[in-house]
Design a protein around this motif. Sequence first.
Motif, PDB file in Angstrom:
ATOM      1  N   ARG A 102      50.531  33.388  38.867  1.00  9.43           N
ATOM      2  CA  ARG A 102      51.280  33.840  37.575  1.00  9.43           C
ATOM      3  C   ARG A 102      50.208  34.431  36.689  1.00  9.43           C
ATOM      4  N   ARG A 103      48.992  33.918  36.475  1.00 10.52           N
ATOM      5  CA  ARG A 103      48.050  34.552  35.882  1.00 10.52           C
ATOM      6  C   ARG A 103      47.501  35.912  36.481  1.00 10.52           C
ATOM      7  N   LYS A 104      47.562  36.174  37.697  1.00 11.55           N
ATOM      8  CA  LYS A 104      47.299  37.587  38.233  1.00 11.55           C
ATOM      9  C   LYS A 104      48.179  38.431  37.753  1.00 11.55           C
ATOM     10  N   GLU A 105      49.614  37.989  37.716  1.00  6.76           N
ATOM     11  CA  GLU A 105      50.682  38.918  37.561  1.00  6.76           C
ATOM     12  C   GLU A 105      50.651  39.293  35.586  1.00  6.76           C
ATOM     13  N   ASN A 106      50.279  38.340  34.963  1.00 10.57           N
ATOM     14  CA  ASN A 106      50.194  38.594  33.594  1.00 10.57           C
ATOM     15  C   ASN A 106      48.848  39.544  33.299  1.00 10.57           C
ATOM     16  N   LEU A 107      47.741  39.374  33.889  1.00 12.55           N
ATOM     17  CA  LEU A 107      46.459  40.078  33.924  1.00 12.55           C
ATOM     18  C   LEU A 107      46.993  41.479  34.113  1.00 12.55           C
ATOM     19  N   LYS A 142      38.205  42.046  29.581  1.00 12.20           N
ATOM     20  CA  LYS A 142      38.001  40.881  30.446  1.00 12.20           C
ATOM     21  C   LYS A 142      38.856  40.399  31.331  1.00 12.20           C
ATOM     22  N   ALA A 143      40.329  41.059  31.161  1.00 14.61           N
ATOM     23  CA  ALA A 143      41.296  40.747  31.947  1.00 14.61           C
ATOM     24  C   ALA A 143      40.826  41.487  33.437  1.00 14.61           C
ATOM     25  N   GLU A 144      40.540  42.573  33.294  1.00 16.62           N
ATOM     26  CA  GLU A 144      39.910  43.515  34.513  1.00 16.62           C
ATOM     27  C   GLU A 144      38.646  42.713  35.447  1.00 16.62           C
ATOM     28  N   LYS A 145      38.211  41.887  34.594  1.00 25.94           N
ATOM     29  CA  LYS A 145      36.896  41.308  35.305  1.00 25.94           C
ATOM     30  C   LYS A 145      37.646  39.724  35.876  1.00 25.94           C
ATOM     31  N   GLU A 146      38.613  39.237  34.881  1.00 28.13           N
ATOM     32  CA  GLU A 146      38.960  38.089  35.335  1.00 28.13           C
ATOM     33  C   GLU A 146      39.988  38.200  36.678  1.00 28.13           C
TER      34      GLU A 146
END
Length: 885
Positions: free
Chosen positions: A172-177, A707-711
């Motif tokens: 889910r976090r991946k889709e949100n990012l 940050k999302a790109e790195k996360e």
Amino acid sequence: MRVRKIEIRNFRAHRKSVVEFSDGINLIIGQNGAGKSSILEAIFASLYLGHPSFPKGYLKANARVGTGELSLSLEFEHNGKTYRITRTTKKSELLENGRLIAEKSSDIARWVERNVYPMQVYTNALYIRQGEIEGIITNREVMEKVLRKVLGIEDYENAERNSGEVIRELKRRKENLKRLIERKAEIEGNLRDAEKRFAETLRKISELRKRERELSAEVERLSKLYQEMKERKELIASLEKRIALLEKSLASEEKLLREREKRIEELKLELEELEEKKARLEELRPLAEEYTELGKLLKLKDELSKVEVGLSSLKEKLRSLERETAKRAELEKKLEELKKKEAETRREYERLKERHRLYQRALSILGEAEKHRKELERAGYTVEKLERELKEIGEAKEELEKLQEEISKVRENIASLKGKKAELRANMERLEGAKICPLCRRPIDEHEEGEILAEYRAEISRIEGEVKTLEKELERLRKRELELRKLLAREPKLIRLKKTADLLREAEERLEELGIEELEKDAELFEETKEKLIGLKKEIRGVRERLDELEDLEKETEEVKKELHALEERKTGILKRLSERGFDSFEEVEERIRKLEKPYREFLSLKDVPRRIEALEKKLDIERRKADESRENMERLKAELGKVRSELEEAKKDFSEEDFERAEREYLERSRALERARAEREGAESLRGEIARLIDELKANLGEIEKAEKELELVEKALADLTAFREKIARLKAEEELRGLEEVQKLAGELFSEMTEGKYQGIRLRREKRYGKERIELKVLYAGNEVGIDFLSGGERIALGLAFRLALSLYKVGNLELLILDEPTPFLDEERRKKLVEIISNQLRKIPQVIIVSHDEELKDAADYVIRVTNAGEARVEVESLGAY
């Protein structure tokens, strides 16, 4: 965890009990309903009260009716520290080495759950309740649940489930990012628009601040003028109001003065009337005093009557006391005679006392002998039969040694013959078509080959016949060996019974030496002498008490004489006082009082006149002072009224209502304009702040996107790692379950086989899939075949359930210090109970501390520490025996 002590107050059958425990096998024994299981429940409640799955209102439901507060206090050792948990209906506390670490009931249960044992492990592996032994094998759901808990399968499944949840969360976090990164271009455009609006707002704020300063200066000038005129108007209104109040106060004060002058005249008239009554009061005073004195004298009439009644009573009592004290000499003589009889009886009592002690000893020996005789009878033996079978055991041992040598020789012969047979067959294979003898290596023709093969076959046939004969002999020898081993299996039992028989013979010899019949007669005479001595002591004590009473009566006689003399003196004093007043009788006193009663009542009606005069004079003085104060107030009010009128005339100079209204109107108009300008400026500044926050938010969003790109890279890597981890957990779970099932299968199988004396060879535990669902199946090995538990008898199912429970506990023995069994024997037959004693002695000693509750006395043989519980209205606990610990 090792339990050291449980203190119980007002819980179930226990009013006040303290139970201490040792290491090793602790046995709590007693009749059914005595309160044994309540001790185990008290330990369980002390540990887990407050746990979410613990029954609500448990303590109130288990409190003794009509007693004080319920309390439980448990002491135990764990990881080298000493802990004490106290539970009451009002509070709970947990101490570690004397230091308080928790107070709330739920906090204590949570601490036990985390630091000692989870409640599920305690109830499924440590604490085997009464009636739950068989349920674990007959209820598949219970078996499945317990095995999963004990084998730790749930921990793996929890880890697998938790890792799955983390994987889903990472996805889910991946889709949100990804969605956040896709908004980057849109956010950059919004940031440019916001910065342009911010510059325009700053320019507008500067213009509004200039307009606000101009209006503020003009409002300040108009405010000063308006305030001056407003203060003048308020002063005029205040002075006019003050004049009206002063005029009203002056009129009120004039009216009050008139009322007070009228009240003064009324008080003067009332005072004159009271002065006349005061003169009459003084005329009546001597007669009232005489009336009072005669009333006091008349009270002595009742006292004289009481004195005469008391004199009569005391004289009668004195005569009675003198009659009683005359019996003293007779009682003293009787006491001496009783003392002589008591001394003679005591000498006889001391002589028989030693004989009675010997008789008690003989009875004890007789009881022991009867106990040993019954023990032999229960086992189905007499002394002669026991000696005969022990002799047979000795002969069987010798025969078994010889038999084992014969079996060994037969086995060697069979092995030797089978080796020869194998060698002949190998030679035959080499000989066929070889044309060369395999032994001498010389050439042979077909005729010789046939003869040699015929000889080999004949020899093999002979060997096979001999082997069959030897195998039959071996089977016969084995059957005899099994018979002898069964006979020898009784040897431990016979040896124990031999000890009992020796004790019986020894007891019978000691009884013969003591001469129990003569001792019995002396014992009966001892009891009679004892009763006689007790009777004499009671009689002596009664005589002594009577003499003591007579001594007290003599003292009482003296006291009565003193009281009699005092009453006679009091009577003389009363008659003397009557004579001194000039009266011959109390009737004359009563006649004089009747004559004085009317003037006395008049005196009483006038008695408060002096007080009323004094009060009236005070009121008159107060009214005169108040009239003077009213006159002074009137003069003061007139002077103040003239002064205020002068101030009003001065205030009205150079003031008009039209000028005031014009100044007020101009001030309000400019103030409203200033407020509008200020509000517009504040709105612009608020907008500036909103735009600034929007700019900051957009910049922060751009930072979040970076940050999302790195996360996103880290999340994708974590997903791969967790997926691999979850697969590894699944493999470990399967391996752990297989290993655990095999270990429990082995332990339970060995215990069950031992309890059934080898009738069953073990058990099988395996996972099978039925109707689309996997479940653990339990089978029993019987005669080389697997059978279901329905094949077992009721007692065998109980034995299997007990073996299974013990196996679970022994499986956890690596980190298990405690095992609790509640009534493990109710449905076991005698042989299985004895097997259980052996299992407790041999297997359960691997566990540092075992607590067993039972009504079965046989378990005492396996215990190190025996605690007996009895109940006669309430449970009582006492230590019966201590073992090596």
